[in-house]
Design a protein around this motif. Structure first.
Motif, PDB file in Angstrom:
ATOM      1  N   THR A 191      63.435  73.989  52.090  1.00 18.23           N
ATOM      2  CA  THR A 191      64.552  74.904  52.332  1.00 18.23           C
ATOM      3  C   THR A 191      64.946  75.622  51.051  1.00 18.23           C
ATOM      4  OG1 THR A 191      66.732  75.062  53.347  1.00 18.23           O
ATOM      5  CG2 THR A 191      66.370  73.204  51.867  1.00 18.23           C
ATOM      6  N   LYS A 192      65.912  76.520  51.160  1.00 22.76           N
ATOM      7  CA  LYS A 192      66.420  77.258  50.006  1.00 22.76           C
ATOM      8  C   LYS A 192      67.332  76.374  49.153  1.00 22.76           C
ATOM      9  CE  LYS A 192      66.514  81.817  52.242  1.00 22.76           C
ATOM     10  NZ  LYS A 192      67.381  82.975  52.610  1.00 22.76           N
ATOM     11  N   PRO A 193      67.347  76.591  47.843  1.00 28.22           N
ATOM     12  CA  PRO A 193      68.314  75.869  47.004  1.00 28.22           C
ATOM     13  C   PRO A 193      69.751  76.104  47.449  1.00 28.22           C
ATOM     14  CG  PRO A 193      66.637  76.894  45.630  1.00 28.22           C
ATOM     15  CD  PRO A 193      66.410  77.394  47.031  1.00 28.22           C
ATOM     16  N   TYR A 248      58.227  78.732  52.677  1.00 25.18           N
ATOM     17  CA  TYR A 248      59.548  78.403  53.213  1.00 25.18           C
ATOM     18  C   TYR A 248      60.594  78.250  52.110  1.00 25.18           C
ATOM     19  CZ  TYR A 248      56.687  77.343  57.271  1.00 25.18           C
ATOM     20  OH  TYR A 248      55.787  77.430  58.307  1.00 25.18           O
ATOM     21  N   GLY A 249      61.789  78.786  52.364  1.00 20.56           N
ATOM     22  CA  GLY A 249      62.943  78.553  51.508  1.00 20.56           C
ATOM     23  C   GLY A 249      63.005  79.358  50.235  1.00 20.56           C
ATOM     24  N   ASN A 250      62.268  80.449  50.143  1.00 19.16           N
ATOM     25  CA  ASN A 250      62.314  81.254  48.928  1.00 19.16           C
ATOM     26  C   ASN A 250      63.628  82.031  48.838  1.00 19.16           C
ATOM     27  OD1 ASN A 250      59.682  80.556  48.051  1.00 19.16           O
ATOM     28  ND2 ASN A 250      58.824  81.957  49.578  1.00 19.16           N
ATOM     29  N   GLU A 251      64.188  82.079  47.637  1.00 23.49           N
ATOM     30  CA  GLU A 251      65.421  82.832  47.410  1.00 23.49           C
ATOM     31  C   GLU A 251      65.141  84.053  46.543  1.00 23.49           C
ATOM     32  OE1 GLU A 251      68.744  80.579  46.016  1.00 23.49           O
ATOM     33  OE2 GLU A 251      69.173  79.820  48.023  1.00 23.49           O
ATOM     34  N   ASN A 252      65.827  85.147  46.876  1.00 22.58           N
ATOM     35  CA  ASN A 252      65.701  86.403  46.118  1.00 22.58           C
ATOM     36  C   ASN A 252      64.255  86.882  46.045  1.00 22.58           C
ATOM     37  OD1 ASN A 252      68.510  86.291  45.541  1.00 22.58           O
ATOM     38  ND2 ASN A 252      68.091  84.883  43.831  1.00 22.58           N
ATOM     39  N   PRO A 284      57.617  75.142  42.310  1.00 23.85           N
ATOM     40  CA  PRO A 284      57.050  75.551  41.015  1.00 23.85           C
ATOM     41  C   PRO A 284      57.780  76.729  40.375  1.00 23.85           C
ATOM     42  CG  PRO A 284      55.547  76.031  42.833  1.00 23.85           C
ATOM     43  CD  PRO A 284      56.616  75.177  43.386  1.00 23.85           C
ATOM     44  N   GLN A 285      58.439  77.551  41.190  1.00 23.09           N
ATOM     45  CA  GLN A 285      59.201  78.681  40.654  1.00 23.09           C
ATOM     46  C   GLN A 285      60.699  78.521  40.917  1.00 23.09           C
ATOM     47  OE1 GLN A 285      58.008  81.057  38.738  1.00 23.09           O
ATOM     48  NE2 GLN A 285      55.943  80.194  38.868  1.00 23.09           N
ATOM     49  N   CYS A 286      61.148  77.291  41.119  1.00 20.59           N
ATOM     50  CA  CYS A 286      62.583  77.042  41.298  1.00 20.59           C
ATOM     51  C   CYS A 286      63.322  77.512  40.051  1.00 20.59           C
ATOM     52  CB  CYS A 286      62.831  75.559  41.535  1.00 20.59           C
ATOM     53  SG  CYS A 286      64.558  75.132  41.863  1.00 20.59           S
ATOM     54  N   ILE A 300      61.622  85.327  45.532  1.00 17.95           N
ATOM     55  CA  ILE A 300      60.809  84.673  44.501  1.00 17.95           C
ATOM     56  C   ILE A 300      59.957  83.600  45.176  1.00 17.95           C
ATOM     57  CG2 ILE A 300      60.837  83.323  42.374  1.00 17.95           C
ATOM     58  CD1 ILE A 300      63.574  84.554  41.763  1.00 17.95           C
ATOM     59  N   VAL A 301      58.664  83.821  45.245  1.00 20.95           N
ATOM     60  CA  VAL A 301      57.766  82.893  45.916  1.00 20.95           C
ATOM     61  C   VAL A 301      57.706  81.568  45.157  1.00 20.95           C
ATOM     62  CG1 VAL A 301      55.387  82.478  46.665  1.00 20.95           C
ATOM     63  CG2 VAL A 301      56.387  84.772  46.861  1.00 20.95           C
ATOM     64  N   GLY A 302      57.876  80.456  45.887  1.00 23.35           N
ATOM     65  CA  GLY A 302      57.812  79.137  45.272  1.00 23.35           C
ATOM     66  C   GLY A 302      59.126  78.678  44.666  1.00 23.35           C
ATOM     67  N   SER A 303      60.231  79.357  45.020  1.00 26.32           N
ATOM     68  CA  SER A 303      61.538  79.004  44.438  1.00 26.32           C
ATOM     69  C   SER A 303      62.296  77.991  45.290  1.00 26.32           C
ATOM     70  CB  SER A 303      62.389  80.262  44.260  1.00 26.32           C
ATOM     71  OG  SER A 303      62.649  80.880  45.519  1.00 26.32           O
ATOM     72  N   SER A 304      61.690  77.490  46.331  1.00 32.60           N
ATOM     73  CA  SER A 304      62.374  76.604  47.279  1.00 32.60           C
ATOM     74  C   SER A 304      62.435  75.165  46.769  1.00 32.60           C
ATOM     75  CB  SER A 304      61.656  76.651  48.631  1.00 32.60           C
ATOM     76  OG  SER A 304      60.293  76.320  48.479  1.00 32.60           O
ATOM     77  N   VAL A 305      63.032  74.300  47.579  1.00 34.41           N
ATOM     78  CA  VAL A 305      63.092  72.873  47.272  1.00 34.41           C
ATOM     79  C   VAL A 305      62.577  72.081  48.467  1.00 34.41           C
ATOM     80  CG1 VAL A 305      65.017  73.064  45.657  1.00 34.41           C
ATOM     81  CG2 VAL A 305      65.486  72.688  48.086  1.00 34.41           C
ATOM     82  N   SER A 306      62.111  70.877  48.187  1.00 35.40           N
ATOM     83  CA  SER A 306      61.647  69.961  49.230  1.00 35.40           C
ATOM     84  C   SER A 306      62.542  68.726  49.189  1.00 35.40           C
ATOM     85  CB  SER A 306      60.187  69.576  48.979  1.00 35.40           C
ATOM     86  OG  SER A 306      59.826  68.428  49.718  1.00 35.40           O
ATOM     87  N   ILE A 307      63.313  68.522  50.274  1.00 38.87           N
ATOM     88  CA  ILE A 307      64.212  67.363  50.356  1.00 38.87           C
ATOM     89  C   ILE A 307      63.480  66.255  51.103  1.00 38.87           C
ATOM     90  CG2 ILE A 307      66.510  66.572  51.006  1.00 38.87           C
ATOM     91  CD1 ILE A 307      67.281  69.527  51.430  1.00 38.87           C
ATOM     92  N   VAL A 308      63.264  65.130  50.450  1.00 36.98           N
ATOM     93  CA  VAL A 308      62.529  64.018  51.053  1.00 36.98           C
ATOM     94  C   VAL A 308      63.537  63.022  51.629  1.00 36.98           C
ATOM     95  CG1 VAL A 308      60.841  62.191  50.687  1.00 36.98           C
ATOM     96  CG2 VAL A 308      60.658  64.345  49.418  1.00 36.98           C
ATOM     97  N   PHE A 309      63.472  62.805  52.951  1.00 36.82           N
ATOM     98  CA  PHE A 309      64.399  61.917  53.654  1.00 36.82           C
ATOM     99  C   PHE A 309      63.729  60.582  53.960  1.00 36.82           C
ATOM    100  CE2 PHE A 309      65.972  66.151  54.732  1.00 36.82           C
ATOM    101  CZ  PHE A 309      67.333  66.009  54.510  1.00 36.82           C
TER     102      PHE A 309
END
Length: 678
Positions: free
Chosen positions: A355-357, A422-426, A646-648, A428-437
């Motif tokens: 998802t997005k930050p 998935y979840g890129n902001e602005n 990687p681009q967060c 920017i490819v690869g700017s998303s986060v992965s939340i591990v549940f």
């Protein structure tokens, strides 16, 4: 003399100290706790004052306080072990009545939470009539349930139900008479005696038991349409939608097939009142088909109900059963290796949500928000929900009032492809986060994935909060309003299902799972041979080949049943046939994805409900008006790791790390993904 308000009463009680006498002090603390619990709805304050009551001060009040503490932990906080601890502190010599209540509640903990029937029976047997007639009556009912449904000893079950007397507990008496009616109707085949017991169930004692008894009386008198209709009409006055729906279906069938209602308007009226629920699937489709026939003017397509069931209802119901079988194959239980006691050793122990930050910020810091399930209609690619129906030749109806809500996860936590998509902001490819549940974020009861207002009576118990009968409760009732349950409370926990990847052109099928690369990332220090060995063991435990074989057979049988329906020219006049078949397929329609997306290894939580469900929420701002959602849960206590794409961006990385450090939640690991991205 002017009566004190609650706040004035609190002030008066707080002035009482131990110098006024230990007995009086203990009673004051107990009354303060009751006011905070029932009048102010402040559970923590109530717990504080209950804890101040000591056994040496006033043994009887101490026992009542421990009982109330147990109920706070059982019903308000959901901590069963703590609840049992407090119940066990209630001693018979201190307070016979509270002791009986405590044994009853401990019995219900063992029966319904710990699934330990022998221990449950032990505690129910400790409840004596002389100590507490009301608790005794409920205990005998629970013992009847144990012997009827767990030990399959009908004679002993009947014995316990017979011990419940109306003067002791009218509600327990009513449900016991209903169960006795069930025993004589379905086990002893003594219809006259069954009717006798059903007639003893009174509406004022327990509406649920009464309406179910009336429904069964309607079944008993099915050969007399007029008398059966009388009972079914009384069953319609139920506070359980499923009982009312079944009664309305029977009333519709009587009006249609008995030829009493020549213009069939009465039949139409009752069929329209049959609502959808998972346990009522067959009843619902029966009513919908009949309405379609009535509205199209084909009023007498079938001469009898047997012919109607054979040609229409049974095939659709079979499709539903096959669909549920596939759904069970896809359930993720996080325990592939049943021999392991440590969850951390399981191959499938957590899943990731990309998802997005900004979304993560809201989930952690902005109040915080609940994790959401979104309606399928507004997904980025809503056509994916139509893959199965297109392959089966079914026209999907987007105007259907039954909707699916879902949230997506992946078995692969650190995936470059998913960081890119998935979840890129602005932009920017690869700017998303992965939340591990971790697995606690999900449930194990697949039935909860379909909203079902009905409750299976056979597994229902009489667990209720036992409140003290003191004069102070009268003041509480005068000065406070009853707070209704909020239907927008989160849904947690729902079961997780793995997706099926399917190519209709080639009939290729695979199921979502961890990929081999995830094993190499997890076990970097191991030799490739060791990693490959772990991977192979995972595949063996997953039993992928047999799962796919079973799913393929089930899909083939579903297609066969649909062709059977489609080739029956006689029923082609049923205008909503495709819609009802789609409804039968709904538990898996969101789990079938095109094989081109196989590398995502996706799994989903799904909630299927009516569009009028009060849990469904709409955004407040117009810019987000193209979405509907349902709150699922707060997330922080269920997070295992957070992978930064990687681009967060540095400022996103900064606040995420800051939040985790400040919250002192050392269990959450923040990891920077090292996936190469140019």
């Amino acid at each position: 003399m002017t009566e004190l308000t609650i706040d004035q009463e609190i002030e008066q009680l707080k002035k009482i100290t131990r110098q006024d006498g230990a007995h009086k002090y203990a009673l004051a603390q107990y009354e303060l706790a009751l006011i905070y619990q029932l009048g102010k709805n402040k559970i923590e304050q109530a717990e504080y004052y209950y804890q101040l009551v000591e056994q040496n001060d006033n043994p009887r009040v101490y026992a009542d306080a421990q009982l109330q503490l147990g109920q706070i932990y059982q019903f308000d906080k959901g901590y069963i072990e703590h609840a049992e601890h407090y119940y066990q502190l209630v001693e018979k010599n201190d307070n016979h009545q509270a002791y009986a209540d405590a044994q009853l509640l401990v019995g219900q903990i063992y029966q319904y939470h710990k699934n330990n029937i022998e221990q449950a029976e032990h505690y129910y047997q400790l409840v004596e009539k002389n100590d507490n007639p009301q608790a005794y009556a409920v205990s005998q009912y629970q013992l009847g349930q144990i012997y009827q449904y767990h030990k399959n000893n009908i004679e002993q079950a009947e014995h316990y139900y017979q011990l419940v007397e109306k003067n002791d507990n009218p509600q327990a008496y009513a449900v016991s008479q209903y169960q006795l009616g069930q025993i004589y109707q379905y086990h002893k085949n003594n219809i006259e005696q069954a009717e006798h017991y059903y007639q003893l169930v009174e509406k004022n004692d327990d509406l649920k038991a009464y309406t179910r008894a009336q429904f069964n009386l309607g079944i008993i008198h099915s050969d007399d349409p007029q008398l059966a209709s009388k009972y079914y009409l009384q069953a319609c006055d139920s506070n359980e939608a499923w009982v009312a729906s079944l009664a309305n279906l029977e009333l519709g069938n009587i009006a249609y097939f008995s030829k009493i209602d020549l213009d069939l308007q009465t039949a139409k009226y009752y069929y329209q009142k049959v609502t959808y629920a998972s346990l009522l699937f067959e009843a619902y489709i029966t009513a919908q088909v009949m309405l379609a026939l009535l509205n199209s003017g084909h009023n007498h397509l079938f001469e009898n109900i047997e012919e109607y069931n054979d040609q229409v209802i049974d095939p659709i119901n079979k499709i539903r059963e096959l669909t549920v079988d596939i759904q069970k194959q896809l359930l993720v239980d996080f325990k592939l290796d049943k021999t392991l006691s440590e969850q951390q050793q399981q191959f499938e122990r957590s899943v990731a949500h990309y998802t997005k930050p900004g979304v993560l910020f809201n989930l952690l810091k902005n109040e915080p928000s609940d994790f959401r399930l979104n309606v399928v209609d507004f997904m980025n690619d809503p056509t994916e929900n139509q893959l199965l129906s297109n392959w089966l030749g079914i026209k999907s109806d987007t105007n259907n009032d039954i909707k699916s809500f879902l949230a997506s996860f992946s078995f692969n936590h650190n995936s470059l492809n998913q960081f890119r998509l998935y979840g890129n902001e602005n932009n920017i490819v690869g700017s998303s986060v992965s939340i591990v549940f971790d697995q606690q974020f999900f449930g194990s009861d697949a039935d909860r994935s379909i909203n079902n207002d009905s409750i299976n009576f056979l597994n229902q118990n009489l667990t209720t909060k036992l409140t003290a009968n003191t004069d102070i409760l009268n003041k509480v009732e005068k000065d406070t309003e009853i707070v209704k349950d909020n239907d927008t409370t989160p849904l947690h926990p729902l079961s997780l299902f793995r997706c099926v990847y399917f190519d209709p052109e080639t009939n290729y099928i695979s199921i979502a799972k961890r990929n081999l690369y995830s094993f190499y990332l997890e076990h970097k220090s191991c030799d490739p041979e060791v990693i490959n060995s772990k991977w192979q063991k995972y595949l063996d435990l997953l039993d992928e080949e047999n799962k796919i074989s079973d799913i393929r057979k089930l899909l083939k049988e579903i297609r066969k049943q649909i062709k059977k329906l489609k080739n029956n020219k006689r029923i082609q006049v049923i205008s909503n046939l495709d819609q009802l078949i789609s409804l039968a397929l709904m538990p898996i329609s969101c789990l079938i994805k095109h094989a081109a997306f196989e590398d995502e290894d996706e799994c989903r939580i799904i909630y299927i409900t009516h569009i009028a469900d009060e849990k469904i929420q709409a955004p407040h701002d117009y810019a987000s008006a193209n979405s509907l959602f349902i709150n699922y849960a707060k997330i922080e206590e269920y997070i295992d790791k957070i992978y930064l794409g990687p681009q967060c961006q540095p400022y996103h990385r900064l606040w995420i790390t800051n939040h985790v450090r400040k919250s002192n939640n050392n269990s959450i690991k923040v990891i920077q993904s090292e996936m190469p991205l140019r």
